[in-house]
Enzyme design. Structure first.
Site, PDB file in Angstrom:
ATOM      1  N   SER A  24     -20.636  -2.349  -3.783  1.00 25.32           N
ATOM      2  CA  SER A  24     -20.459  -1.211  -4.698  1.00 25.32           C
ATOM      3  C   SER A  24     -21.743  -0.910  -5.468  1.00 25.32           C
ATOM      4  O   SER A  24     -22.182   0.243  -5.556  1.00 25.32           O
ATOM      5  CB  SER A  24     -19.327  -1.499  -5.689  1.00 25.32           C
ATOM      6  OG  SER A  24     -18.108  -1.662  -5.028  1.00 25.32           O
ATOM      7  N   GLY A  70     -16.721   4.336   4.122  1.00 25.89           N
ATOM      8  CA  GLY A  70     -16.146   5.359   3.255  1.00 25.89           C
ATOM      9  C   GLY A  70     -16.990   5.666   2.036  1.00 25.89           C
ATOM     10  O   GLY A  70     -17.167   6.827   1.656  1.00 25.89           O
ATOM     11  N   ARG A  99      -9.901  10.592   6.921  1.00 28.71           N
ATOM     12  CA  ARG A  99      -9.955  10.297   5.490  1.00 28.71           C
ATOM     13  C   ARG A  99     -10.416  11.540   4.727  1.00 28.71           C
ATOM     14  O   ARG A  99     -11.467  12.111   5.025  1.00 28.71           O
ATOM     15  CB  ARG A  99     -10.882   9.107   5.215  1.00 28.71           C
ATOM     16  CG  ARG A  99     -10.380   7.822   5.861  1.00 28.71           C
ATOM     17  CD  ARG A  99     -11.322   6.652   5.638  1.00 28.71           C
ATOM     18  NE  ARG A  99     -11.322   6.198   4.255  1.00 28.71           N
ATOM     19  CZ  ARG A  99     -12.009   5.140   3.835  1.00 28.71           C
ATOM     20  NH1 ARG A  99     -12.739   4.434   4.685  1.00 28.71           N
ATOM     21  NH2 ARG A  99     -11.976   4.786   2.566  1.00 28.71           N
ATOM     22  N   ASP A 292      -8.990  -3.098  -4.723  1.00 25.44           N
ATOM     23  CA  ASP A 292      -9.534  -3.825  -3.571  1.00 25.44           C
ATOM     24  C   ASP A 292      -9.121  -5.291  -3.520  1.00 25.44           C
ATOM     25  O   ASP A 292      -9.289  -5.946  -2.490  1.00 25.44           O
ATOM     26  CB  ASP A 292     -11.066  -3.737  -3.548  1.00 25.44           C
ATOM     27  CG  ASP A 292     -11.549  -2.411  -2.967  1.00 25.44           C
ATOM     28  OD1 ASP A 292     -10.728  -1.701  -2.357  1.00 25.44           O
ATOM     29  OD2 ASP A 292     -12.737  -2.096  -3.122  1.00 25.44           O
ATOM     30  N   ARG A 323      -3.495   0.261   3.820  1.00 29.17           N
ATOM     31  CA  ARG A 323      -3.433  -1.170   3.526  1.00 29.17           C
ATOM     32  C   ARG A 323      -2.047  -1.643   3.100  1.00 29.17           C
ATOM     33  O   ARG A 323      -1.701  -2.815   3.299  1.00 29.17           O
ATOM     34  CB  ARG A 323      -4.478  -1.525   2.457  1.00 29.17           C
ATOM     35  CG  ARG A 323      -5.896  -1.491   3.000  1.00 29.17           C
ATOM     36  CD  ARG A 323      -6.946  -1.777   1.944  1.00 29.17           C
ATOM     37  NE  ARG A 323      -8.254  -1.929   2.570  1.00 29.17           N
ATOM     38  CZ  ARG A 323      -9.397  -1.970   1.901  1.00 29.17           C
ATOM     39  NH1 ARG A 323      -9.395  -1.848   0.579  1.00 29.17           N
ATOM     40  NH2 ARG A 323     -10.546  -2.121   2.540  1.00 29.17           N
TER      41      ARG A 323
END
Length: 408
Positions: A24, A70, A99, A292, A323
């Site tokens: 990140s 992504g 997406r 996450d 997910r």
């Protein structure tokens, strides 16, 4: 490649693992470095996503393919929209084309960007004609992926008039927004976040040369929190390099895993996870600021026979896979009982874990890594195991170094 994880135990009660820089933070700083080349970066993530980001930022090709990445898709959409005079087609994998990107594209168009869809309305691939953006006011729904918001903030200082971003409704993923603003502050870009309005001032001057060190990835650390939770009391694993007061939302692991008897001790740039005692009672968590780590927590609870209710998970449906569906499918193959909605997961306590179950990974690195700690309880198979390279290429080697028995 599939691998078999044989029932293992952590033989060295004081193991150490060095984890690469946060994906990140790395992807945010790589984009900022492309805008401000005077900065140098250390401890950049060696993940596929960050390598793809690096290559895309330096690419002079018209077509840029970011595969499954992504974060890169969102950040690069903003970046290429301001590359004056350059036409870029941004594309990705089959899943990436499913997406949504429309929310970010519409916001950039509101600022004056020239973007069109190459195939399906609202989805990649997209064509961007880079140009100077002079408008500075834009609104977004506050409950969208924070990556859309961060993408706008990362390019904001290079817009002629900066940006005034209004978030409508209840804001989700606040830690990731604050991480982006903190990184802007670290390189001298002025911003404010008051109420539901974020302002980033334009910067015309060159920044002072500076070296920035990327903190290691807390999402990657989550698997070691899970491992320690499943171990005998007294087991310790030391991880580097981590800050006690981290910008990363997943650092909430420290508080969450106290529930499983795991304590965290910081010493300089490292932290030691130690199993202190017994696991807790049924767990209820709102993970809207750290989605996450939902997979890791769900598998930890399943392994320990603890029921859990995890909410705030609406963004998990548009990740590498859905997910929530993937977790339900794989945990139930192992003998668990799971109910899901479009934004929550509910796991019933179970004391039975089936042997040698093949875990499907759905092109999702976090599915592979979240289920790996179960090898402390049973034998299992991880399908397409090298999917971990998306964020943590040395994951299986690091598990072997602390005592996991793995065959390929």
């Amino acid at each position: 490649m599939n691998i078999t994880l044989h029932k293992s135990e952590i033989t060295n009660r004081q193991s150490e693992v060095a984890i690469t820089g946060s994906k990140s933070e790395s992807n945010r700083l790589l984009l900022l470095q492309a805008l401000y080349p005077e900065f140098k970066l250390e401890n950049v993530s060696n993940s596929d996503d960050s390598n793809l980001m690096t290559n895309a930022l330096s690419s002079e090709e018209k077509i840029v393919d970011i595969h499954h990445a992504g974060t890169a898709m969102r950040f690069l959409t903003a970046y290429f929209s301001i590359r004056e005079g350059r036409e870029t087609i941004l594309t990705g994998s089959k899943r990436m084309k499913e997406r949504p990107i429309k929310i970010l594209v519409e916001a950039l168009k509101e600022l004056g960007a020239e973007i069109s869809y190459e195939e399906n309305e609202g989805y990649p691939p997209i064509k961007l004609q880079g140009k100077k953006l002079t408008k500075n006011k834009v609104s977004l729904q506050a409950n969208v992926s924070s990556q859309y918001i961060s993408a706008l903030l990362l390019i904001a200082s290079k817009l002629e008039n900066g940006i005034e971003l209004t978030l409508e409704g209840e804001i989700t993923s606040v830690p990731y927004i604050k991480m982006t603003l903190a990184l802007l502050d670290e390189i001298g870009i002025e911003s404010s976040f008051i109420g539901n309005t974020i302002i980033v001032k334009p910067t015309t001057n060159n920044q002072q040369p500076k070296t920035l060190t990327v903190e290691s990835d807390w999402s990657s650390a989550s698997y070691y929190f899970s491992i320690v939770a499943l171990c005998q009391p007294g087991t310790e694993i030391t991880l580097s390099s981590y800050k006690e007061h981290s910008l990363q939302g997943d650092s909430s692991l420290v508080e969450i895993y106290k529930h499983f008897g795991v304590s965290t001790i910081f010493n300089g740039n490292s932290m030691t996870l130690k199993k202190e005692g017994n696991e807790g009672k049924p767990l209820a968590l709102d993970l809207v600021n750290a989605p996450d780590i939902a997979q890791t927590i769900a598998v930890t609870c399943f392994a320990l026979g603890i029921s859990c209710d995890l909410t705030g998970l609406h963004t998990l449906k548009i990740k590498e896979t859905d997910r929530l569906v993937a977790l339900k499918t794989e945990i139930e193959k192992l003998g668990g009982e799971v109910e899901i909605t479009d934004k929550s997961l509910h796991l019933s306590a179970s004391k039975t874990i089936k042997e040698m179950v093949p875990i499907a990974t759905y092109n999702d690195h976090r599915m592979a890594m979240a289920f790996a700690p179960l090898a402390l309880k049973t034998n299992l198979i991880i399908e397409d195991a090298m999917v971990v390279s998306k964020s943590y290429p040395t994951f299986w080697d690091d598990l072997e170094s602390i005592g996991f028995q793995i065959s390929k």
